[in-house]
Design a protein around this motif. Structure first.
Motif, PDB file in Angstrom:
ATOM      1  N   ILE A  71       8.011  14.379  -4.040  1.00 23.70           N
ATOM      2  CA  ILE A  71       7.201  14.631  -2.846  1.00 23.70           C
ATOM      3  C   ILE A  71       5.979  13.717  -2.835  1.00 23.70           C
ATOM      4  CG2 ILE A  71       5.649  16.318  -1.763  1.00 23.70           C
ATOM      5  CD1 ILE A  71       7.697  18.481  -2.731  1.00 23.70           C
ATOM      6  N   ASP A 111       1.138   7.103   9.394  1.00 24.99           N
ATOM      7  CA  ASP A 111       2.476   7.554   8.969  1.00 24.99           C
ATOM      8  C   ASP A 111       2.381   8.956   8.368  1.00 24.99           C
ATOM      9  OD1 ASP A 111       3.553   5.072   9.598  1.00 24.99           O
ATOM     10  OD2 ASP A 111       3.747   4.392   7.516  1.00 24.99           O
ATOM     11  N   ARG A 114      -5.495  -2.574  -1.988  1.00 28.41           N
ATOM     12  CA  ARG A 114      -6.544  -1.566  -2.133  1.00 28.41           C
ATOM     13  C   ARG A 114      -7.303  -1.743  -3.439  1.00 28.41           C
ATOM     14  NH1 ARG A 114      -5.041   4.024   0.306  1.00 28.41           N
ATOM     15  NH2 ARG A 114      -6.330   4.674  -1.446  1.00 28.41           N
ATOM     16  N   PHE A 140       1.060   3.791  -1.638  1.00 25.28           N
ATOM     17  CA  PHE A 140       0.454   4.965  -2.273  1.00 25.28           C
ATOM     18  C   PHE A 140      -0.828   5.235  -1.515  1.00 25.28           C
ATOM     19  CE2 PHE A 140      -1.309   1.171  -4.035  1.00 25.28           C
ATOM     20  CZ  PHE A 140      -2.665   1.420  -4.026  1.00 25.28           C
ATOM     21  N   GLN A 141      -1.301   6.469  -1.605  1.00 25.93           N
ATOM     22  CA  GLN A 141      -2.641   6.765  -1.087  1.00 25.93           C
ATOM     23  C   GLN A 141      -3.439   7.453  -2.189  1.00 25.93           C
ATOM     24  OE1 GLN A 141      -2.574   8.384   2.968  1.00 25.93           O
ATOM     25  NE2 GLN A 141      -0.972   6.913   3.501  1.00 25.93           N
ATOM     26  N   CYS A 142      -3.241   8.760  -2.345  1.00 21.41           N
ATOM     27  CA  CYS A 142      -4.018   9.408  -3.406  1.00 21.41           C
ATOM     28  C   CYS A 142      -3.538   8.988  -4.781  1.00 21.41           C
ATOM     29  CB  CYS A 142      -4.013  10.924  -3.253  1.00 21.41           C
ATOM     30  SG  CYS A 142      -2.614  11.782  -4.000  1.00 21.41           S
ATOM     31  N   LYS A 179      -3.812   2.783  -9.860  1.00 23.26           N
ATOM     32  CA  LYS A 179      -2.855   3.788  -9.386  1.00 23.26           C
ATOM     33  C   LYS A 179      -1.409   3.408  -9.693  1.00 23.26           C
ATOM     34  CE  LYS A 179      -5.770   6.316  -6.196  1.00 23.26           C
ATOM     35  NZ  LYS A 179      -6.207   6.574  -4.813  1.00 23.26           N
ATOM     36  N   ARG A 204       2.793  13.650  -0.319  1.00 26.12           N
ATOM     37  CA  ARG A 204       2.213  14.354   0.816  1.00 26.12           C
ATOM     38  C   ARG A 204       1.374  13.412   1.676  1.00 26.12           C
ATOM     39  NH1 ARG A 204       3.285  18.692   4.069  1.00 26.12           N
ATOM     40  NH2 ARG A 204       1.737  20.357   3.925  1.00 26.12           N
ATOM     41  N   CYS A 205       1.072  12.220   1.149  1.00 22.64           N
ATOM     42  CA  CYS A 205       0.133  11.335   1.861  1.00 22.64           C
ATOM     43  C   CYS A 205       0.795  10.332   2.802  1.00 22.64           C
ATOM     44  CB  CYS A 205      -0.692  10.525   0.858  1.00 22.64           C
ATOM     45  SG  CYS A 205      -1.759  11.461  -0.231  1.00 22.64           S
ATOM     46  N   THR A 206       1.820   9.646   2.330  1.00 23.07           N
ATOM     47  CA  THR A 206       2.229   8.406   3.007  1.00 23.07           C
ATOM     48  C   THR A 206       3.223   8.586   4.135  1.00 23.07           C
ATOM     49  OG1 THR A 206       4.071   8.052   1.497  1.00 23.07           O
ATOM     50  CG2 THR A 206       1.949   7.051   0.893  1.00 23.07           C
ATOM     51  N   GLY A 207       3.953   9.714   4.154  1.00 21.20           N
ATOM     52  CA  GLY A 207       5.057   9.803   5.111  1.00 21.20           C
ATOM     53  C   GLY A 207       6.223   8.918   4.695  1.00 21.20           C
ATOM     54  N   TYR A 208       6.146   8.363   3.494  1.00 21.97           N
ATOM     55  CA  TYR A 208       7.218   7.630   2.811  1.00 21.97           C
ATOM     56  C   TYR A 208       7.503   6.223   3.347  1.00 21.97           C
ATOM     57  CZ  TYR A 208       8.041  12.383   1.133  1.00 21.97           C
ATOM     58  OH  TYR A 208       7.876  13.634   0.601  1.00 21.97           O
ATOM     59  N   ALA A 209       7.051   5.879   4.542  1.00 23.18           N
ATOM     60  CA  ALA A 209       7.473   4.610   5.157  1.00 23.18           C
ATOM     61  C   ALA A 209       7.094   3.412   4.282  1.00 23.18           C
ATOM     62  CB  ALA A 209       6.875   4.478   6.553  1.00 23.18           C
ATOM     63  N   GLN A 210       5.865   3.422   3.756  1.00 20.42           N
ATOM     64  CA  GLN A 210       5.436   2.265   2.979  1.00 20.42           C
ATOM     65  C   GLN A 210       6.077   2.239   1.581  1.00 20.42           C
ATOM     66  OE1 GLN A 210       1.241   2.795   3.972  1.00 20.42           O
ATOM     67  NE2 GLN A 210       1.235   0.865   5.098  1.00 20.42           N
ATOM     68  N   VAL A 264       4.059  12.511   9.739  1.00 17.82           N
ATOM     69  CA  VAL A 264       5.112  13.227   9.007  1.00 17.82           C
ATOM     70  C   VAL A 264       4.668  14.656   8.678  1.00 17.82           C
ATOM     71  CG1 VAL A 264       6.410  13.269   6.828  1.00 17.82           C
ATOM     72  CG2 VAL A 264       6.267  11.163   8.167  1.00 17.82           C
ATOM     73  N   MET A 311     -10.015  10.014  -1.472  1.00 19.01           N
ATOM     74  CA  MET A 311      -8.998  11.050  -1.732  1.00 19.01           C
ATOM     75  C   MET A 311      -7.620  10.554  -1.332  1.00 19.01           C
ATOM     76  SD  MET A 311     -10.665  13.653   0.950  1.00 19.01           S
ATOM     77  CE  MET A 311     -11.257  13.133   2.550  1.00 19.01           C
ATOM     78  N   GLY A 312      -7.502   9.227  -1.244  1.00 23.05           N
ATOM     79  CA  GLY A 312      -6.219   8.633  -0.905  1.00 23.05           C
ATOM     80  C   GLY A 312      -6.286   7.862   0.397  1.00 23.05           C
ATOM     81  N   ALA A 315       0.854  -1.208   0.000  1.00 22.81           N
ATOM     82  CA  ALA A 315       0.000   0.000   0.000  1.00 22.81           C
ATOM     83  C   ALA A 315       0.880   1.246   0.000  1.00 22.81           C
ATOM     84  CB  ALA A 315      -0.967  -0.004   1.183  1.00 22.81           C
TER      85      ALA A 315
END
Lengths: 165, 772
Positions: free
Chosen positions: A135, B662, B14, A99-101, B20, A137-143, B666, B483-484, A97
Motif C-alpha cells: 500500500i 494523483d 526531491r 515516493f512522497q512520505c 528515502k 497512501r500518498c502517490t496514487g501509484y502512477a509515478q 486516488v 510529510m511527503g 518522484a
C-alpha cells in the motif's frame, strides 16, 4: 525462550545470529541489526512497509519469524546499493518522484526488484499486479508505475544490469 | 526573476530523494533515546460507560513496569484536557469513557511487550450507559448527553454573515452559520429542490503511526513528535502541563504522512505524562488499529434545498450539514466552518443560508482530513447540481458554465476573487473523457464535477529565515513540515530561483521550535502560498544584504550587481566581472566567514467584511470527470476513465505537484467506490483490522487515470503559485455518481457507491416505472 542460532545471508554477507523463537523478522532487522529501512506500518502483513526479500521473494517482515531465515538469504533496502552506486530502480524512483512520505518506498522498490528478477520484461498489468501487494497512501501509484516502466524500457534497450541477489 | 538558472518550474529530484530510496531516512517512529521506555495504553472496550473502578495493582508489579498512569495520577493543577477551540478530550479518561478506544490507563515499561503484558492485568469495572453510535441516535429526544457538563471552549471571531454557537442543542458541540442575501429569493424561483446526501467516513491510513518520544522533567518538556503543527503543539503542551511555553521544545523531522490527522495532541500528552512520572524518555507509538481509533474523517448528512429558475440559473440555497464528530470535538468546529462555508460551490447565488452542526457520537473522534469539509460539501453540492440539470432537461455542463463565478469575481461579498478560470479547467477534463461526444453506448455514462475549497488557512501567519553562508551556500529555516508533500523541496527551489543557486547547495533543516521560525502549522495547503511567501521575502532580503555588502567592497552601486551560484556578478554581458563570494566575505570578516541572514513574514489578511474574517489566500479548485459502465445485473460500476485536474497557479516542482494530485484523486476514488469505516449500533468499529479495512491498491486504480496539472498563473504565492494537494480529492465521488445517472438513470446519494446501493437504486427505478 531459548535462543536459537541461525545462519543466513544478509545483504550478500554470511551472518550467524542468535534469535529467540518468537522474535519477528521486522524487529530483528530494526532493533537487533539496526537496519531501519524496513518500516512498521500495520504489523498485520497488509501494508507491505516492512517488505524484504527472502530468497528473492517479497515477504512482510512483520509476519515472519527471524528463525525462519536459517539457511536463507535476505535482502533489505540497505543491501540494494552496491558500494555507493544506486540500483537502477532507486535511480528511477528519484527521477520519477515515485515516493512522497517514503514510508512504503523500501518495500515498493524491493517488490519491483523481485518482479524484475522473475519477469525481466513484464507488462504494465504485471507491474500493477506485483505492487498491489503493497500500500502507498500518498502517490496514487502512477509515478511508481512510471518508474517501473522506465526501468523496463531501459533494460529492454541496454540489457539487464547486474542483479543483486 | 529572470536569472539564467531555471529552478522553479523544473521537476528536480526531491531533496529527500536519496535518503528515502535508500531507506536511510529516519522518522519519529525510528527515534531511539538512551534509557527510553515504551508506552502502551488500555483502551475502553465500551462505547459509553461510567468507570466504576480501575485496579492496577497487579500491573504495577509486573516485570519491567516503571509507571502506571490513570486519571488519579494526573496532578490536579494540570489542565489535562485538550482539543482545538473546545478542550474536551482528557489526557486519560476520568469518570467515563465515550467510545471504544478511549484511553483509560497507560503503562511505561522497559519494552513494549512488557507494557502490553502488564495492561492485560488491569481490570476495569464499567457501568454501561446507552450508546449513541449514529448522528440520528445522538439527536434523538431521549438520547443520553455525552457531556453532561459543558467543556471549556471559545467561539472565534467571524465576519459578515457568519456566526457560531457552542452547544446549541444536546450532543452538538458547535454550530456554524452563514447567511447572505434575502431569503425571499426563494419566492421567485421556478423550482425548489430538496435532496439529502450521505458521506461515509475514512481512516487517514498514514503508514507512519501516531508516535511521540517525550523526555520531560519538572518544568521542562522535550518531544520528538510526528506532528504537522509543532508550534500549536508546543503551546498546548505548555498549557496542559503548566510550564512556560519557552520550556517546551518540539522536534519535528520527516513524517510518514498525515493527511490532516497529525494535528494537535494525539500521542504527546500521554508520552509526556509518563516521562514526568518515570524521569525517563518514553516512546508512545500506536498500532494501525489504534490510529483508526484516534482520528478519522467526518461522516456527514447533507440536506440541500436549492431554488432555481427554469433556465437553470441558480438562485438560493439553504443547507443543513451534520458532521459526525465522534466522541471529542478535536478540529470539528473548524471543519464545520469550512464544510458550511463551501457548500454553495463556486457559483453565483442571491441567497445562501447554511447551518453546519458538529454532532457528538460514541465513535472515534473525527478531525482534519484532506479536503477539510470541502470533500463532504463538494460531494453533495456537485451531485445536486447535476440532478437539477437533468430534472430541468439541461446539460450539466451548460448549467455549470451558466452559473460559475468568473475569474476575479468574489465567491461571496467580502471574499477574495476567484483565481482560476473555472471553464478552462472544466473544458480540459471534459475533453479528456470526450464528454461532448454524441455517441452514447448503452450502460455507459459520463459525469463531471467541480470541487471547491478555500486554501491557505484563516489568519494564518508564518515566518521564515534565509541564511547565505560565506561561499554562497544557503540554509532556509521554516516550519512547514515535510510529510511527503515535498514542501522542503519546494522551499529550496523558491530560494534557489531567487538566489540563482542549485538546490544541492541549499539545505532545509528539520524543525526545532527553539530555533525554527514560527509557523502556525502545515495544513490547508498553505505551505507554498503562505510560508512560501515568507521564505521568498527572506531570500530576496538576504540576497539584497549580500549585494549591499558586495557594493561596499567593490565601491559601486548594488543595482549593478547580481548573485549567481555564489558569485557576485558585476555588470552584464561578456565584460561582466565575476567575484566569488568566499574571498570577498573572508577578506572583510576574516577566516571564519559570515552569514547574511534575513527574516520573512507573511500573514493571511484580516478583514471583517470577509465571512471567515480572512479573505481566502487562494482558491483550491479540483475538476473531475469520469466515464463509467454499469452492470445492471450485479450493480457493479466499472470506472473506465477517471480524470482530475487542479490548478497550482505555477508548479514550483511539476513532478511533486503531479504526485500530490494523483494521490488525492486516488484517495477520492477509494472513498467513492469502497473505502469506509463501518460502525455497528453498539459503537464498534467492525473493519478496524488492517487486513479488512480496504484502501486503494494499484490494481484498483482505473486503467485510464489521468491528472492534468494546470498552471493558470493567478496564484498569490511565489512565482504565481497556489497551494496544492487537496484539490483533486474533491470532485471524484460526485463525478462518478453523475456518470452513473448518465449511464442508467439512477442517482446514488450515499457513499461509497457499492453494488448493493446501485442495485437498490435500479430496483427502485424499475418499480417507479412499472407504476407510471
Amino acid at each position: 525462550m531459548i535462543p536459537m542460532e541461525i545462519d543466513f545471508i544478509l545483504n550478500g554477507r554470511a551472518v550467524t545470529g542468535k534469535v529467540s523463537g518468537n522474535l519477528l523478522l521486522a524487529d530483528y532487522l530494526r532493533e537487533h541489526l539496526d537496519l531501519k529501512g524496513a518500516k512498521i506500518g500495520c504489523s498485520r502483513g497488509a501494508c507491505g512497509s516492512c517488505t524484504v526479500l527472502v530468497n528473492n521473494i517479497p515477504i512482510a517482515a512483520c509476519s515472519y519469524f527471524a528463525f525462519q531465515l536459517d539457511g536463507k538469504s535476505v535482502l533489505t533496502i540497505e543491501g540494494l546499493e552496491r558500494d555507493t552506486t544506486l540500483h537502477d530502480l532507486q535511480q528511477a524512483f528519484i527521477e520519477h518522484a515515485a515516493f512522497q512520505c517514503g514510508y512504503c518506498t523500501s518495500g515498493m522498490i524491493l517488490v519491483l526488484k523481485a518482479m524484475l528478477d522473475h519477469e525481466p520484461n513484464p507488462s504494465r498489468d504485471t507491474v500493477v499486479e506485483w505492487i498491489s501487494s503493497n500500500i502507498c497512501r500518498c502517490t496514487g501509484y502512477a509515478q511508481i508505475i512510471a518508474a517501473a516502466e522506465a526501468i523496463i524500457a531501459m533494460r529492454a534497450n541496454t540489457g539487464p544490469t547486474e542483479a543483486v541477489s | 526573476m529572470s536569472g539564467a538558472m531555471r529552478i522553479v518550474g523544473v521537476g528536480l529530484p526531491r531533496k529527500d530523494a536519496l535518503e528515502k530510496v535508500t531507506g536511510r531516512v529516519r522518522y519519529t517512529a525510528d527515534v531511539d533515546l538512551p534509557g527510553m521506555l515504551h508506552a502502551k495504553t488500555l483502551r475502553s472496550s465500551r462505547a459509553h460507560a461510567l468507570i466504576r473502578s480501575i485496579d492496577v495493582t497487579a500491573a504495577a508489579n509486573a516485570p519491567g513496569v516503571r509507571a502506571v498512569l490513570t486519571s488519579k495520577d494526573v496532578p490536579s493543577h494540570y489542565m489535562a484536557v485538550y482539543g482545538y477551540n473546545i478542550k474536551d478530550q482528557p489526557l486519560v479518561a476520568t469518570d467515563r469513557v465515550r467510545y471504544m478506544g478511549d484511553i483509560i490507563c497507560a503503562i511505561a515499561a522497559d519494552t513494549e511487550e512488557q507494557a502490553a503484558a502488564a495492561l492485560a492485568l488491569v481490570s476495569v469495572a464499567y457501568d454501561d450507559l446507552p450508546v449513541v453510535a449514529t448522528m440520528e441516535a445522538a439527536l434523538a429526544a431521549d438520547a443520553p448527553e455525552l457531556f453532561p457538563e459543558a467543556p471549556f471552549g471559545v467561539v472565534p471571531g467571524y465576519g459578515e454573515g457568519a456566526s457560531a454557537v457552542m452547544r446549541p442543542r444536546k450532543n452538538v458541540c458547535y454550530q456554524f452559520n452563514y447567511t447572505t442575501g434575502p431569503s425571499s429569493a426563494f419566492d421567485v424561483c421556478d423550482f425548489v429542490y430538496e435532496d439529502v446526501f450521505r458521506f461515509s467516513r475514512m481512516h487517514h491510513y498514514h503508514l507512519e503511526p501516531f508516535v511521540t518520544v517525550a523526555s520531560a522533567r519538572e518544568g521542562r518538556i522535550e518531544v520528538w513528535a510526528s506532528n504537522q503543527n509543532p508550534f500549536p503543539l508546543r503551546k498546548e503542551l505548555a498549557r496542559i502541563f503548566k510550564v512556560s511555553e519557552s520550556s517546551v521544545t518540539v522536534h519535528v523531522g520527516t513524517l510518514g504522512a498525515g493527511f490532516g490527522s497529525k494535528n494537535n495532541c494525539k500521542t504527546e500528552p500521554v508520552a509526556v505524562m509518563l516521562s514526568l512520572m518515570t524521569k525517563r524518555p518514553v516512546r508512545f507509538c500506536l498500532t494501525m488499529e489504534e490510529n483508526a481509533l484516534t482520528n478519522t474523517q467526518h461522516a456527514a448528512i447533507l440536506k440541500l434545498k436549492t431554488g432555481v429558475m427554469k433556465d437553470g440559473i441558480l438562485v438560493a440555497r439553504q443547507s443543513e450539514i451534520l458532521l459526525d464528530s465522534g466522541a471529542y470535538s478535536d478540529a470539528s468546529p473548524l471543519v464545520a466552518e469550512k464544510a458550511g462555508y463551501r457548500i454553495p460551490g463556486p457559483y453565483r447565488w442571491k441567497h445562501i443560508d447554511t447551518a453546519c452542526l458538529c454532532v457528538m457520537t460514541n465513535t472515534a473522534p473525527a478531525g482534519p482530513f484532506r479536503g477539510f469539509g470541502g470533500t463532504q460539501a463538494s460531494w453533495a453540492s456537485e451531485s445536486q447540481l447535476d440532478m437539477i440539470a437533468r430534472r430541468l432537461g439541461l446539460d450539466p455542463y451548460d448549467m455549470r458554465v451558466k452559473n460559475m463565478i468568473s475569474l476575479g469575481e468574489p465567491f461571496v461579498p467580502g471574499e477574495s476573487g476567484m483565481d482560476s478560470d473555472l471553464k478552462e479547467g472544466l473544458d480540459l477534463v471534459c475533453a479528456e473523457i470526450g464528454y461532448h461526444d454524441k455517441v452514447k453506448k448503452p450502460f455507459f455514462g459520463k459525469g463531471i464535477s467541480i470541487g471547491f475549497k478555500d486554501g491557505g488557512g484563516i489568519k494564518k501567519a508564518a515566518q521564515a529565515r534565509v541564511r547565505i553562508l560565506t561561499n554562497g551556500d544557503a540554509i532556509v529555516n521554516c516550519s512547514s513540515v515535510e510529510m511527503g508533500q515535498g514542501i522542503r523541496t519546494a522551499m529550496t527551489q523558491v530560494v534557489g530561483e531567487i538566489l540563482q543557486l542549485p538546490i544541492e547547495r541549499i539545505s532545509a533543516p528539520a524543525i526545532n521550535t527553539d530555533h525554527s521560525p514560527f509557523c502556525e502549522g502545515t495544513n490547508a495547503s498553505s505551505g507554498v502560498a503562505v510560508t512560501g511567501r515568507a521564505v521568498a521575502q527572506a531570500a530576496r532580503d538576504a540576497r539584497q544584504k549580500v549585494l549591499d555588502f558586495a557594493a561596499m567592497q567593490l565601491q559601486c552601486d548594488a543595482s549593478e550587481l547580481s548573485l549567481e551560484n555564489g558569485v557576485i556578478v558585476q555588470g552584464t554581458g561578456p565584460n561582466a566581472q565575476r567575484h566569488p563570494m568566499g574571498p570577498m566575505v573572508m577578506g572583510f570578516y576574516g577566516g571564519p566567514g559570515f552569514e547574511f541572514t534575513a527574516e520573512g513574514f507573511f500573514m493571511a489578511p484580516v478583514d471583517h467584511r470577509a465571512p471567515l474574517e480572512s479573505p481566502c489566500v487562494f482558491w483550491e479548485m479540483g475538476w473531475g470527470a469520469a466515464e463509467v459502465e454499469v452492470d445492471i445485473e450485479t450493480g457493479q460500476v466499472k470506472v473506465h476513465k477517471l480524470v482530475t485536474s487542479g490548478d497550482t497557479g505555477r508548479s514550483i516542482n511539476p513532478l511533486v505537484c503531479k504526485g500530490q494530485e494523483d494521490g488525492a484523486a486516488v484517495m477520492g476514488y477509494g472513498q467513492a467506490m469502497f473505502e469506509r469505516m463501518i460502525y455497528n449500533d453498539a459503537g464498534e468499529l467492525l473493519n478496524i483490522d488492517p487486513l479488512i479495512y480496504r484502501v486503494p491498491l494499484a490494481e484498483d486504480v482505473p486503467s485510464h487515470f489521468v491528472t492534468i496539472t494546470q498552471q493558470q498563473g493567478h496564484g498569490p504565492g511565489p512565482f504565481g503559485a497556489k497551494g496544492a494537494g487537496e484539490a483533486t480529492i474533491l470532485p471524484v465521488a460526485s463525478a462518478i455518481a453523475n456518470a452513473i445517472e448518465d449511464a442508467v438513470g439512477v442517482r446514488i446519494t450515499e457513499l461509497p457507491i457499492t453494488p448493493e446501493r446501485v442495485l437498490e437504486a435500479l430496483a427502485r427505478k424499475a418499480k417507479a416505472e412499472l407504476r407510471s
